[in-house]
Design a protein around this motif. Structure first.
Motif, PDB file in Angstrom:
ATOM      1  N   VAL A 396       0.886  -1.218   0.064  1.00 20.39           N
ATOM      2  CA  VAL A 396       0.360   0.412   0.440  1.00 20.39           C
ATOM      3  C   VAL A 396       0.958   1.466  -0.138  1.00 20.39           C
ATOM      4  CG1 VAL A 396      -1.185   1.375   1.154  1.00 20.39           C
ATOM      5  CG2 VAL A 396      -1.945  -1.164   0.464  1.00 20.39           C
ATOM      6  N   GLN A 397       2.431   1.045   0.873  1.00 19.74           N
ATOM      7  CA  GLN A 397       2.776   2.730   0.807  1.00 19.74           C
ATOM      8  C   GLN A 397       3.610   2.872  -0.362  1.00 19.74           C
ATOM      9  OE1 GLN A 397       5.824   2.206   4.265  1.00 19.74           O
ATOM     10  NE2 GLN A 397       6.766   3.648   3.022  1.00 19.74           N
ATOM     11  N   GLY A 398       3.783   1.744  -0.772  1.00 16.92           N
ATOM     12  CA  GLY A 398       4.514   1.715  -2.474  1.00 16.92           C
ATOM     13  C   GLY A 398       3.461   1.866  -3.934  1.00 16.92           C
ATOM     14  N   GLY A 399       2.812   1.787  -2.716  1.00 17.23           N
ATOM     15  CA  GLY A 399       1.946   2.046  -4.202  1.00 17.23           C
ATOM     16  C   GLY A 399       0.980   3.223  -4.201  1.00 17.23           C
ATOM     17  N   LEU A 400       0.838   4.130  -3.168  1.00 10.67           N
ATOM     18  CA  LEU A 400       1.162   5.361  -3.004  1.00 10.67           C
ATOM     19  C   LEU A 400       2.144   6.510  -3.002  1.00 10.67           C
ATOM     20  CD1 LEU A 400      -1.123   5.218   0.551  1.00 10.67           C
ATOM     21  CD2 LEU A 400      -1.762   5.362  -1.570  1.00 10.67           C
ATOM     22  N   GLU A 401       3.037   5.970  -2.781  1.00 10.42           N
ATOM     23  CA  GLU A 401       4.354   6.546  -3.517  1.00 10.42           C
ATOM     24  C   GLU A 401       4.050   7.119  -4.827  1.00 10.42           C
ATOM     25  OE1 GLU A 401       8.235   4.872  -1.861  1.00 10.42           O
ATOM     26  OE2 GLU A 401       7.017   5.168  -0.038  1.00 10.42           O
ATOM     27  N   THR A 402       3.745   5.830  -5.306  1.00  7.57           N
ATOM     28  CA  THR A 402       3.693   5.795  -6.690  1.00  7.57           C
ATOM     29  C   THR A 402       2.496   6.508  -7.360  1.00  7.57           C
ATOM     30  OG1 THR A 402       3.224   3.506  -7.416  1.00  7.57           O
ATOM     31  CG2 THR A 402       5.494   4.279  -7.589  1.00  7.57           C
ATOM     32  N   GLY A 403       1.618   6.680  -7.025  1.00  7.87           N
ATOM     33  CA  GLY A 403       0.193   7.554  -7.453  1.00  7.87           C
ATOM     34  C   GLY A 403      -0.629   6.446  -7.990  1.00  7.87           C
ATOM     35  N   HIS A 404      -0.625   4.966  -7.293  1.00  7.72           N
ATOM     36  CA  HIS A 404      -1.475   4.104  -7.835  1.00  7.72           C
ATOM     37  C   HIS A 404      -2.738   3.775  -7.034  1.00  7.72           C
ATOM     38  CE1 HIS A 404       1.916   1.634 -10.680  1.00  7.72           C
ATOM     39  NE2 HIS A 404       1.641   2.775 -10.881  1.00  7.72           N
ATOM     40  N   TYR A 405      -3.323   5.125  -6.707  1.00  8.01           N
ATOM     41  CA  TYR A 405      -4.584   5.340  -5.733  1.00  8.01           C
ATOM     42  C   TYR A 405      -5.895   4.030  -6.404  1.00  8.01           C
ATOM     43  CZ  TYR A 405      -1.727   9.297  -4.647  1.00  8.01           C
ATOM     44  OH  TYR A 405      -1.120  10.117  -4.505  1.00  8.01           O
ATOM     45  N   VAL A 406      -5.714   3.729  -7.778  1.00  8.91           N
ATOM     46  CA  VAL A 406      -7.632   2.706  -7.711  1.00  8.91           C
ATOM     47  C   VAL A 406      -6.988   1.331  -7.278  1.00  8.91           C
ATOM     48  CG1 VAL A 406      -8.796   1.967  -8.930  1.00  8.91           C
ATOM     49  CG2 VAL A 406      -8.402   4.462  -9.488  1.00  8.91           C
ATOM     50  N   PHE A 407      -5.540   1.307  -7.872  1.00  9.02           N
ATOM     51  CA  PHE A 407      -5.408  -0.412  -7.282  1.00  9.02           C
ATOM     52  C   PHE A 407      -5.460  -0.747  -5.794  1.00  9.02           C
ATOM     53  CE2 PHE A 407      -2.922  -4.218  -7.096  1.00  9.02           C
ATOM     54  CZ  PHE A 407      -2.150  -4.862  -8.447  1.00  9.02           C
ATOM     55  N   VAL A 408      -4.454   0.657  -4.970  1.00  9.69           N
ATOM     56  CA  VAL A 408      -4.226   0.076  -3.755  1.00  9.69           C
ATOM     57  C   VAL A 408      -5.957   0.358  -3.442  1.00  9.69           C
ATOM     58  CG1 VAL A 408      -4.205   1.263  -1.577  1.00  9.69           C
ATOM     59  CG2 VAL A 408      -2.298   1.419  -3.080  1.00  9.69           C
ATOM     60  N   GLY A 409      -6.870   0.513  -3.784  1.00  8.04           N
ATOM     61  CA  GLY A 409      -8.682   1.048  -3.581  1.00  8.04           C
ATOM     62  C   GLY A 409      -8.633  -0.627  -3.602  1.00  8.04           C
ATOM     63  N   VAL A 410      -8.130  -1.382  -4.852  1.00 13.55           N
ATOM     64  CA  VAL A 410      -9.002  -3.278  -5.154  1.00 13.55           C
ATOM     65  C   VAL A 410      -8.240  -3.801  -4.008  1.00 13.55           C
ATOM     66  CG1 VAL A 410      -8.491  -4.346  -7.159  1.00 13.55           C
ATOM     67  CG2 VAL A 410      -8.844  -1.715  -7.759  1.00 13.55           C
ATOM     68  N   MET A 411      -6.060  -3.720  -3.767  1.00 12.91           N
ATOM     69  CA  MET A 411      -6.455  -4.397  -2.732  1.00 12.91           C
ATOM     70  C   MET A 411      -6.819  -4.520  -1.505  1.00 12.91           C
ATOM     71  SD  MET A 411      -1.999  -4.590  -2.267  1.00 12.91           S
ATOM     72  CE  MET A 411      -1.395  -3.194  -1.986  1.00 12.91           C
ATOM     73  N   LEU A 412      -6.877  -3.418  -1.213  1.00 11.14           N
ATOM     74  CA  LEU A 412      -7.976  -2.928   0.129  1.00 11.14           C
ATOM     75  C   LEU A 412      -8.750  -3.583  -0.049  1.00 11.14           C
ATOM     76  CD1 LEU A 412      -6.628  -0.213   1.269  1.00 11.14           C
ATOM     77  CD2 LEU A 412      -5.865  -1.857   1.990  1.00 11.14           C
ATOM     78  N   PHE A 413      -9.903  -3.512  -0.687  1.00  9.26           N
ATOM     79  CA  PHE A 413     -11.596  -4.165  -1.290  1.00  9.26           C
ATOM     80  C   PHE A 413     -11.233  -5.174  -1.460  1.00  9.26           C
ATOM     81  CE2 PHE A 413     -14.710  -5.789  -4.165  1.00  9.26           C
ATOM     82  CZ  PHE A 413     -16.072  -5.451  -3.098  1.00  9.26           C
TER      83      PHE A 413
END
Length: 493
Positions: A396-413
């Motif tokens: 999640v931290q790595g995804g947020l650092e690269t701006g992959h907000y949609v993907f982070v949301g998919v992973m958490l969901f």
């Protein structure tokens, strides 16, 4: 100390050869299997520590200098997967002692399990793409035997699909190797990396990279190439499914990590973007499949697909935090998938079914089994303080650092869907109204739960002991981030 690199390959290979010579002496086969796995575990622990203290270890087979000779390479990434793989294999073999049955034991189960371990360890440790193909074939041939051993109708049906898919995949692998060799004139991974970097990864190399992604995606179970996995992994007994689920898809994932961090990293806007999209879809498909079924084995198999997507996302992020998260989650998933399949195997031994609707009230007479399964469910979903939490936080931290907000949301969901799918098993099988009385139970769990206890304990250690484990993970991630570390260790430049 460089000879240490070959021991995780050599020990199970020698054991497998010995086991082929004594097909009817089952007790002796079990003793040799335990000795082999104990020695391999010790060698793997020492290898991890040597790599941590002394750096990447290489072995030039026959004293031929790379890129001309065969070279085995143990960086921290490979060493961690070797150690995790042999520990999970050990627990699966211990589970098989009580569950696999005399008929399968008489048909070389233990020998081909050792051959499978040999191939997996070799795939992790080779520094050459052609020998990666060779080791793929070693563990695939062993898996062909294991998936069909016992000869049930469903095994024979699913083995045809499994073999066909892997034969096609192997053919594509050879074609990809031929194209790459034609372009750069070498298959040593460190040397290929140098040649591709010098050429700046022209468009044709990017095409070859996509072909490798297809090959490794078939092995690893990425969308849409996972279609063979649910049926094939459901066919064999639980001890074999646990081995497959914990190890085989992970070799494909390892190959993607290795090639797309060491060789094909120059056009991330194409290659890594494709990986990101496929990872996201893989997560969703796996999670939807997991919540759709009322079959314990099927639910766990679809959770393999979900985890493949989560782990592959670390490659798409391609920063140090993302790599660290992907590696941490990969190690966690090997451990916890092994535990879940072995626990489900113990449930099957009691009830004789995988149908959730035909189970209930197991917690009354099997509390250890129930609470171990509950702990494994929490770890799988990434609930702190167990192992899945650390890897997901880093991703999640790595995804947020690269701006992959949609993907982070998919992973958490998807974590919520994963938790729902396994808690459905737990609540219905252990806490619902009792279905079977003590006399109606099909078998005993004697000796079946304790291998899973070992894996759950390791999962807890990976979570609670993250401060101790993370330096090893960080070193592995650092090597993936900086290909020159690997290249200098192999080519001695």
């Amino acid at each position: 100390m460089n000879n240490l690199v070959i021991l995780p390959i050599l020990i199970p290979l020698i054991a497998a050869t010995l086991l082929l010579l004594i097909p009817k002496k089952i007790k002796l086969q079990k003793v040799i299997s335990v000795i082999s796995l104990t020695l391999t575990t010790i060698a793997s622990v020492v290898l991890v520590q040597v790599v941590y203290t002394q750096g990447i270890q290489t072995l030039e087979v026959g004293n031929w200098r790379p890129p001309f000779g065969i070279v085995l390479v143990a960086d921290m990434f490979a060493a961690l997967l070797v150690l995790t793989g042999v520990i999970v294999s050990f627990t699966c073999v211990l589970f098989a002692f009580r569950s696999i049955g005399r008929e399968r034991e008489n048909y070389y189960f233990y020998a081909f399990t050792q051959f499978l371990i040999t191939g997996v360890m070799g795939a992790f440790l080779t520094g050459d793409l052609f020998n990666l193909f060779v080791f793929f074939e070693v563990f695939l041939m062993a898996s062909y035997v294991l998936i069909v051993i016992g000869g049930t109708k469903v095994q024979l049906r699913e083995s045809l699909k499994y073999v066909l898919v892997n034969v096609i995949s192997s053919g594509l692998f050879v074609i990809a190797l031929a194209y790459l060799y034609g372009l750069v004139g070498t298959l040593n991974m460190a040397d290929v990396s140098n040649k591709v970097a010098q050429a700046g990864q022209p468009a044709i190399v990017t095409v070859v990279a996509i072909l490798f992604l297809v090959v490794f995606g078939l092995k690893g179970g990425i969308f849409p190439l996972y279609f063979w996995l649910p049926g094939s992994y459901q066919a064999p007994p639980y001890a074999i499914t646990a081995l497959f689920g914990a190890l085989l898809t992970k070799v494909g994932i390892y190959a993607i990590y290795r090639t797309f961090s060491l060789i094909f990293y120059h056009e991330p806007q194409i290659t890594h973007q494709i990986i990101a999209v496929l990872a996201g879809i893989t997560i969703l498909i796996g999670a939807i499949g997991a919540i759709a079924y009322w079959d314990v084995k099927k639910i766990l198999i679809y959770n393999i697909v979900t985890a493949v997507g989560v782990i592959i996302y670390g490659v798409a992020i391609a920063n140090e935090t993302g790599y660290a998260g992907g590696i941490y989650y990969l190690v966690h998933d090997m451990v916890i998938k092994g535990a879940l399949f072995l626990l489900a195997g113990a449930m099957f031994a009691i009830t004789g079914t995988d149908n959730i609707k035909k189970m209930g009230g197991l917690i009354k007479r099997h509390p250890l089994l129930g609470w171990m399964f509950f702990a494994a469910c929490l770890a799988l979903a990434g609930i702190p303080p167990l192992s899945g939490f650390v890897g997901k936080v880093l991703l999640v931290q790595g995804g947020l650092e690269t701006g992959h907000y949609v993907f982070v949301g998919v992973m958490l969901f998807s974590s919520l869907l994963v938790l729902y799918s396994v808690m459905k098993i737990f609540m219905n099988c252990f806490f619902r109204e009792e279905v079977l009385t003590a006399k109606e139970e099909k078998g005993s769990t004697k000796g079946l739960v304790y291998p899973s206890v070992v894996l759950i304990a390791i999962s807890a250690f990976l979570g609670l002991g993250a401060e101790f484990v993370y330096p090893y993970i960080y070193e592995a991630a650092e090597t993936l981030m900086d290909p020159s570390i690997y290249i200098q260790a192999v080519l001695k430049e």
